[in-house]
Scaffold this motif. Structure first.
Motif, PDB file in Angstrom:
ATOM      1  N   UNK A  52       0.825  -1.214   0.000  1.00 24.61           N
ATOM      2  CA  UNK A  52       0.000   0.000   0.000  1.00 24.61           C
ATOM      3  C   UNK A  52       0.860   1.266   0.000  1.00 24.61           C
ATOM      4  N   UNK A  53       2.010   1.237  -0.648  1.00 30.13           N
ATOM      5  CA  UNK A  53       2.900   2.402  -0.720  1.00 30.13           C
ATOM      6  C   UNK A  53       2.870   2.981  -2.133  1.00 30.13           C
ATOM      7  N   UNK A  54       2.926   4.291  -2.232  1.00 27.04           N
ATOM      8  CA  UNK A  54       2.966   4.946  -3.536  1.00 27.04           C
ATOM      9  C   UNK A  54       4.399   4.945  -4.051  1.00 27.04           C
ATOM     10  N   UNK A  55       4.542   4.936  -5.392  1.00 20.31           N
ATOM     11  CA  UNK A  55       5.872   5.053  -5.994  1.00 20.31           C
ATOM     12  C   UNK A  55       6.479   6.405  -5.616  1.00 20.31           C
ATOM     13  N   UNK A  56       7.778   6.404  -5.378  1.00 22.70           N
ATOM     14  CA  UNK A  56       8.471   7.663  -5.097  1.00 22.70           C
ATOM     15  C   UNK A  56       9.945   7.475  -5.424  1.00 22.70           C
ATOM     16  N   UNK A  57      10.675   8.563  -5.385  1.00 18.44           N
ATOM     17  CA  UNK A  57      12.120   8.485  -5.533  1.00 18.44           C
ATOM     18  C   UNK A  57      12.772   9.566  -4.697  1.00 18.44           C
TER      19      UNK A  57
END
Length: 180
Positions: A52-57
């Motif tokens: 349940x984590x959003x993509x990020x960088x």
């Protein structure tokens, strides 16, 4: 008399900033997506055991190179370094598999496209960083033919080298950037 190469300006320097944005995980590299699919949002990062984590960088710059650490569906704890000449170096699995990508034109195109999408996704408190990312994007967008990374790495052991080459050949084998 040999002509001197024009000096390449350094990147603006900034501390690590987090950018939440969908990243194309099917290609196992950096490429911004329009939106994540519902099942990608549910899965999050299975290899990192974060559901349940959003993509990020994460992105940062020390002036000589930028560092990008993406976190996406099929993340293998990759880190990419791009120098002012446009040469790309990377590590997979948190440094276990270092790989110098040098003149990987398509990968540089993906990184440039990702840099173009980043400023609008930063929080308002990061307006200064957004401006610096725009400057870096403009500088790298001019580099249609990146030079090979200077300085050879120490040779890896044969098993580690073969595994590193296999990982990156698999990642870049049939990668084609999406049509604009």
């Amino acid at each position: 008399m040999a002509s001197a190469e024009p000096a390449i300006p350094p990147f603006p320097s900034f501390a690590r900033a987090k950018v939440v944005m969908p990243i194309d995980g099917d290609k196992l590299t950096l490429w911004p997506q329009k939106r994540e699919k519902w099942w990608e949002k549910v899965l999050g990062f299975p290899f990192e055991l974060r559901f349940f984590a959003k993509d990020y960088l994460w992105i940062s710059s020390n002036g000589n190179r930028i560092e990008i650490q993406p976190h996406y569906l099929e993340s293998t704890f990759d880190t990419f370094w791009i120098d002012t000449r446009g040469a790309v170096a990377a590590q997979a699995l948190g440094g276990l598999f270092p790989f110098t990508l040098g003149k990987q034109k398509q990968l540089l195109k993906g990184i440039v496209a990702t840099l173009a999408a980043m400023p609008s996704r930063l929080k308002p408190k990061d307006d200064a960083v957004a401006g610096m990312i725009r400057e870096i994007h403009a500088q790298l967008a001019k580099r249609s033919e990146p030079e090979a990374t200077g300085g050879a790495r120490a040779p890896l052991g044969s098993l580690r080298s073969a595994a590193s080459n296999w990982v990156w050949e698999r990642k870049l084998r049939n990668w084609k950037p999406p049509a604009p």
